[in-house]
Design an enzyme around this catalytic site. Structure first.
Site, short mmCIF file in Angstrom:
data_model
loop_
_atom_site.label_atom_id
_atom_site.label_comp_id
_atom_site.label_asym_id
_atom_site.label_seq_id
_atom_site.Cartn_x
_atom_site.Cartn_y
_atom_site.Cartn_z
CG HIS A 1 15.09 -13.18 4.55
ND1 HIS A 1 14.47 -14.33 4.99
CD2 HIS A 1 16.16 -12.99 5.36
CE1 HIS A 1 15.15 -14.83 6.02
NE2 HIS A 1 16.17 -14.03 6.27
CG ASN A 2 11.50 -10.70 0.86
OD1 ASN A 2 11.02 -10.67 1.99
ND2 ASN A 2 11.57 -11.80 0.15
CG ASP B 1 -7.25 3.24 -1.02
OD1 ASP B 1 -6.97 3.29 0.21
OD2 ASP B 1 -7.81 2.26 -1.53
CB CYS C 1 -5.11 0.30 -0.31
SG CYS C 1 -4.50 -1.38 -0.48
N GLY C 2 -6.87 -0.35 1.89
CA GLY C 2 -7.63 -1.02 2.95
C GLY C 2 -6.90 -2.24 3.48
CB THR C 3 -6.26 -5.48 2.09
OG1 THR C 3 -6.04 -5.16 0.71
CG2 THR C 3 -7.74 -5.75 2.33
N GLY C 4 -3.82 -3.33 1.86
CA GLY C 4 -2.43 -3.30 1.39
C GLY C 4 -2.23 -4.14 0.14
NE ARG D 1 19.16 -18.62 3.51
CZ ARG D 1 19.48 -17.99 4.63
NH1 ARG D 1 20.71 -17.53 4.79
NH2 ARG D 1 18.59 -17.81 5.60
CG HIS D 2 18.27 -13.90 1.82
ND1 HIS D 2 17.19 -14.76 1.93
CD2 HIS D 2 18.94 -13.98 2.99
CE1 HIS D 2 17.21 -15.33 3.13
NE2 HIS D 2 18.28 -14.87 3.80
C1 RB5 Z 1 -11.12 0.08 -1.16
O1 RB5 Z 1 -12.43 -0.17 -0.77
C2 RB5 Z 1 -10.28 -1.17 -1.03
O2 RB5 Z 1 -10.69 -2.14 -1.95
C3 RB5 Z 1 -8.82 -0.85 -1.23
O3 RB5 Z 1 -8.45 0.10 -0.30
C4 RB5 Z 1 -7.82 -1.97 -1.05
O4 RB5 Z 1 -8.03 -2.64 0.15
C5 RB5 Z 1 -7.62 -2.87 -2.18
O5 RB5 Z 1 -6.73 -3.73 -2.18
#
Ligand code: RB5
Length: 152
Positions: A97-98, A8, A64-67, A131-132
């Site tokens: 593992h995943n 995004d 995204c901002g945080t993932g 085990r995974h």
């Molecule tokens: C956008 O502002 C932010 O909310 C988005 O990039 C993301 O971090 C959401 O999980």
């Protein structure tokens, strides 16, 4: 290996950094977004996931901002195992593992060169099985029991 990559607006700069740094080494399918104009991360998570489930790409990267939003969205799909990666170790374990077929990165949270390294670490690992595999099979059994119909 073809890698679908999407973001995004908050992940745009990191996507561009990854494409610039690794674009000649791997084959990326860039599904956007292509500007820093505000947009909605689920739209791009869906594009990456559908590229994988449709067979165009083998794995995916979502930024995204945080993932976090990307990770939540991608994991709604049967057959998608998306991992939020934030260190060398989580990058390697996401595969070992995943068996994650998508990694999610926080474009506002991480150093861009670190993130590019994590992507390569994840690509270079192999699923350990054992085990995974038993645990992954439990996730798959849950998919059968509680998820709706899969893609298509
Ligand atoms: C956008 O502002 C932010 O909310 C988005 O990039 C993301 O971090 C959401 O999980």
């Amino acid at each position: 290996m073809k890698i679908a990559i999407g973001c995004d607006h908050a992940g745009f700069k990191l996507k561009q950094h990854i494409l610039k740094k690794l674009g000649s080494k791997y084959q990326f399918i860039d599904v956007g977004t292509f500007t820093e104009d505000s947009t909605d991360y689920p739209d791009y998570a869906v594009k990456v996931v559908e590229a994988i489930l449709g067979g165009e790409a083998e794995v995916g990267v979502l930024i995204c901002g945080t993932g976090i939003g990307m990770c939540i969205t991608a994991n709604k799909y049967r057959g998608i195992y998306a991992a939020l990666v934030y260190s060398d170790e989580t990058a390697m374990l996401a595969k070992r593992h995943n068996n994650a077929n998508v990694i999610c990165l926080g474009g506002r949270m991480v150093d861009f060169d670190d993130a590019a390294r994590w992507l390569e670490l994840w690509l270079g690992e192999r699923f350990e099985g054992g085990r995974h595999l038993r645990r992954i099979n439990k996730i798959k059994e849950l998919e059968e029991r509680v998820c709706g119909q899969g893609f298509k």
